[in-house]
Scaffold this active site. Structure first.
Site, PDB file in Angstrom:
ATOM      1  N   GLY A  45       0.788  -1.230   0.000  1.00  0.00           N
ATOM      2  CA  GLY A  45       0.000   0.000   0.000  1.00  0.00           C
ATOM      3  C   GLY A  45       0.820   1.279   0.000  1.00  0.00           C
ATOM      4  O   GLY A  45       0.319   2.317   0.446  1.00  0.00           O
ATOM      5  N   ARG A  82     -15.920 -18.018  -8.604  1.00  0.00           N
ATOM      6  CA  ARG A  82     -15.385 -16.709  -8.987  1.00  0.00           C
ATOM      7  C   ARG A  82     -16.517 -15.711  -9.296  1.00  0.00           C
ATOM      8  O   ARG A  82     -16.418 -14.530  -8.983  1.00  0.00           O
ATOM      9  CB  ARG A  82     -14.481 -16.875 -10.213  1.00  0.00           C
ATOM     10  CG  ARG A  82     -13.743 -15.619 -10.609  1.00  0.00           C
ATOM     11  CD  ARG A  82     -12.648 -15.280  -9.613  1.00  0.00           C
ATOM     12  NE  ARG A  82     -12.065 -13.994  -9.909  1.00  0.00           N
ATOM     13  CZ  ARG A  82     -10.901 -13.564  -9.441  1.00  0.00           C
ATOM     14  NH1 ARG A  82     -10.190 -14.326  -8.636  1.00  0.00           N
ATOM     15  NH2 ARG A  82     -10.454 -12.384  -9.731  1.00  0.00           N
ATOM     16  N   HIS A  95       1.124   1.088 -13.193  1.00  0.00           N
ATOM     17  CA  HIS A  95       1.926  -0.056 -13.651  1.00  0.00           C
ATOM     18  C   HIS A  95       3.404   0.327 -13.561  1.00  0.00           C
ATOM     19  O   HIS A  95       3.785   1.410 -14.015  1.00  0.00           O
ATOM     20  CB  HIS A  95       1.551  -0.432 -15.089  1.00  0.00           C
ATOM     21  CG  HIS A  95       2.318  -1.624 -15.559  1.00  0.00           C
ATOM     22  ND1 HIS A  95       2.025  -2.906 -15.138  1.00  0.00           N
ATOM     23  CD2 HIS A  95       3.404  -1.731 -16.366  1.00  0.00           C
ATOM     24  CE1 HIS A  95       2.877  -3.750 -15.678  1.00  0.00           C
ATOM     25  NE2 HIS A  95       3.730  -3.062 -16.427  1.00  0.00           N
ATOM     26  N   GLU A 112     -10.752  -3.456 -20.937  1.00  0.00           N
ATOM     27  CA  GLU A 112     -10.902  -4.897 -20.735  1.00  0.00           C
ATOM     28  C   GLU A 112      -9.642  -5.697 -21.060  1.00  0.00           C
ATOM     29  O   GLU A 112      -9.581  -6.894 -20.804  1.00  0.00           O
ATOM     30  CB  GLU A 112     -12.115  -5.414 -21.517  1.00  0.00           C
ATOM     31  CG  GLU A 112     -13.406  -4.964 -20.857  1.00  0.00           C
ATOM     32  CD  GLU A 112     -14.648  -5.554 -21.509  1.00  0.00           C
ATOM     33  OE1 GLU A 112     -14.715  -6.784 -21.661  1.00  0.00           O
ATOM     34  OE2 GLU A 112     -15.543  -4.772 -21.858  1.00  0.00           O
TER      35      GLU A 112
HETATM   36  C1  GAR Z   1       3.586  -1.239  -7.297  1.00  0.00           C
HETATM   37  O1  GAR Z   1       4.912  -1.258  -7.753  1.00  0.00           O
HETATM   38  C2  GAR Z   1       2.627  -1.221  -8.472  1.00  0.00           C
HETATM   39  O2  GAR Z   1       3.109  -0.475  -9.545  1.00  0.00           O
HETATM   40  C3  GAR Z   1       2.568  -2.687  -8.815  1.00  0.00           C
HETATM   41  O3  GAR Z   1       2.554  -3.337  -7.565  1.00  0.00           O
HETATM   42  C4  GAR Z   1       3.251  -2.553  -6.597  1.00  0.00           C
HETATM   43  C5  GAR Z   1       2.350  -2.356  -5.396  1.00  0.00           C
HETATM   44  O4  GAR Z   1       3.005  -1.677  -4.355  1.00  0.00           O
HETATM   45  N1  GAR Z   1       1.415  -2.975  -9.598  1.00  0.00           N
HETATM   46  C6  GAR Z   1       1.414  -3.865 -10.595  1.00  0.00           C
HETATM   47  O5  GAR Z   1       2.375  -4.537 -10.888  1.00  0.00           O
HETATM   48  C7  GAR Z   1       0.082  -3.970 -11.340  1.00  0.00           C
HETATM   49  N2  GAR Z   1       0.268  -4.685 -12.575  1.00  0.00           N
HETATM   50  P1  GAR Z   1       2.201  -0.986  -3.166  1.00  0.00           P
HETATM   51  O6  GAR Z   1       1.214  -2.001  -2.600  1.00  0.00           O
HETATM   52  O7  GAR Z   1       3.266  -0.645  -2.172  1.00  0.00           O
HETATM   53  O8  GAR Z   1       1.501   0.234  -3.712  1.00  0.00           O
END
Ligand code: GAR
Length: 209
Positions: free
Chosen positions: A12, A66, A110, A148
């Site tokens: 988070g 699901r 991302h 999507e």
């Molecule tokens: C972050 O680096 C985010 O960009 C990535 O997960 C991490 C979560 O960190 N998201 C993805 O890879 C989505 N495809 P956080 O829980 O500390 O924010």
């Protein structure tokens, strides 16, 4: 006031960046209504509680099918009455009906410069492992609307980050978070909350003033 519901799965830190940006006035006209996690152990839930934000756990593991989880997720999000869904490290594949219902009202962060190192199987540390394996000299982060496809929606903001000699997936992940994710995600929310973002022909236009 834009009502935001944040979906999380882990630490988070992006949620924290949004909370801090609202507190500091770098995001205006926005309020976090709720945080929803598929993982009951996510530290993001503690961050939400520490700031008095309702924190909800909704895990696919607690549902027989699901479709039942998907229905509950849509109902829970609808119940938060939000104008924007923010995926902040959310590792759940969203039901298509949710994406259709909230068209151009769901954003994701991302940890790469889309269209590099994105799509199915590219999430979290795996993205940085792939970037290092390919030997790119520059990576970064992308904040985009969710459609999507996987990481295919209109791009709102991107920021580049240097790859350094000796980087490991973890050091690179941290630099991408610090220098890019924690900046562009709050910035994108602020732009949306202040009515400056539109989507035309699959591309984002940002009104500067
Ligand atoms: C972050 O680096 C985010 O960009 C990535 O997960 C991490 C979560 O960190 N998201 C993805 O890879 C989505 N495809 P956080 O829980 O500390 O924010």
């Amino acid at each position: 006031m834009l009502k935001i519901t944040v979906l999380v799965s882990g630490g988070g830190t992006n949620l924290q960046a949004i909370i801090d940006a609202i507190d500091a006035g770098r995001i205006t006209n926005a309020h976090i209504e709720a945080v929803i996690s598929n993982n009951k152990n996510a530290y993001a839930l503690t961050r939400a509680k520490n700031h008095g934000i309702p924190a909800i756990v909704l895990s696919p593991k607690d549902f027989a099918a699901r479709e039942d989880y998907n229905r509950a997720l849509v109902e829970t999000i609808d119940g938060t009455d939000c104008g924007l869904i923010v995926l902040a490290g959310c590792m759940v594949i969203l039901p298509p009906e949710l994406i259709r219902k909230y068209e151009n009202r769901i954003i994701n962060i991302h940890p790469a410069l889309i269209p590099s190192f994105c799509g199915t199987g590219y999430y979290g540390l795996k993205v940085h492992e792939a970037a290092l394996a390919r030997g790119v000299k520059v990576t970064g982060a992308t904040c985009h609307f969710v459609d999507e496809g996987t990481d295919t929606g209109p791009i709102i903001l991107q920021k580049a980050v240097e790859v350094r000699e000796g980087d490991t997936p973890k050091t690179l992940q941290l630099r991408v978070m610090e220098e890019a994710e924690w900046q562009i995600m709050p910035e994108a929310i602020n732009l949306i909350a202040n009515g400056r973002v539109t989507v035309e022909d699959g591309r984002v236009l940002i009104r500067q003033d």
